[in-house]
Design a protein around this motif. Sequence first.
Motif: not given
Length: 420
Positions: A14, A26-27, A256
């Motif tokens: 991210a 997030t990616r 995450q």
Amino acid sequence: MAVGSGLSATFGIATETTPGVPVAVTRFAEFDSETLSSKKHTVQGAGLRGGGLVKRGARRQVVGREAGGDVSFDIATNGFGLFLQHMLGSFSTTPTSLGGGLFRQVHNVGSLQGKAFTTQIVKPDTSGVLAPEAFTYPGCKVVDWEISAQQNAEVKLKLSIDALDEATPANSFAPTTVSAATTAGATSFTSAATIPAGTYVAIDSGLVREVVLTGTPTGAGPFTIPVAAGLKFAHAAGVSVASATGANYGAVTAMQTAAYASGAGLFNFSEGTLVVGGSTTVVSGVWTNTGGAAAANVRSVALKGTNPLKVDRWGMGSQVRSEQIENNWRSYTATVELEFNSRYLYDVYAADAALTLQITFTDVSGAVLQFYCPVGFQNDGASPNVSGPDIIIQKLAFEILDDGANGALQAVYTSTDAAV
């Protein structure tokens, strides 16, 4: 509980708001392998001590930390734009709708100043409990990248990453301080916030810093934190208690949950074309080739970029470096292997003439990955050589330069991503 092997590994990034200050990734991308790891810099005192024959462990200190390594993965038909941004520095990119659910991103070379990303890689141990094994790398920048395609294979990317630090979820307890003064030899200390048992923490009084392993906390604030081997030094109330790495990055280092783009396919060698020659025009911001021709019987192609960075920015009072800053010319090169079917490319080499290169992969879904180089010069080694009875293979190396009008390199990525 997950499988306790690389089968459960994840890789995500991210973009950071402030370089070196990590954010939750997030990616995510499916990946093949990685070598990211930390490197600590230590000093070892060796002063003479009245007959001492071996240097003492008490005089060893950590004075600096850094991290980095490589990540390799296949390039997917969506979700790749964020990686292109950090490879090229193209942070002003906005996707354009082409209709039919497809969006086009145009990535031009730009500055990496003030831009960095957080990487997190879950590295499963054999227990299959993943949360403690998330390794987070703040302040990441791409030092080198290489995109390659070979016969009967996917289009692959290798990223070489320089990171400012490495952190794990054990570092995610709330930043805290010593609540009451301690004495040397004490078997516990009190802290304003709780600290999980089994955590290595650094108690830092400025000139005196020590790392200890915590036991099970008690109390409701201030908390009593047992220390496995006792404290070596006295510490005043109010001094910092941080992770053993010397920096407490907070909850963003927690694992995450990976989420992957739905319907993502892969670009492969059979979907590729290499156009050489011709001239460059610009249509709606996209560099377009006019008059070039597709090279025949290409066996492999690779495109490499290097982002030179000042990576030794150690400052007094910190164990972590400052942001890496570009300090030399970018380098872009291309290598091509193809069957020797005409003297055209050799004649261009002999004349030291510029050649336009356009590498394009077009998936059946409509996804496109294209790299355009307006000016490429062949370096030494372009003469065809006979190595036996087989077909002669040319191995060409191109140095990609700025054409003075458009630039050196543009990437166009068409996918279902409405945002980079």
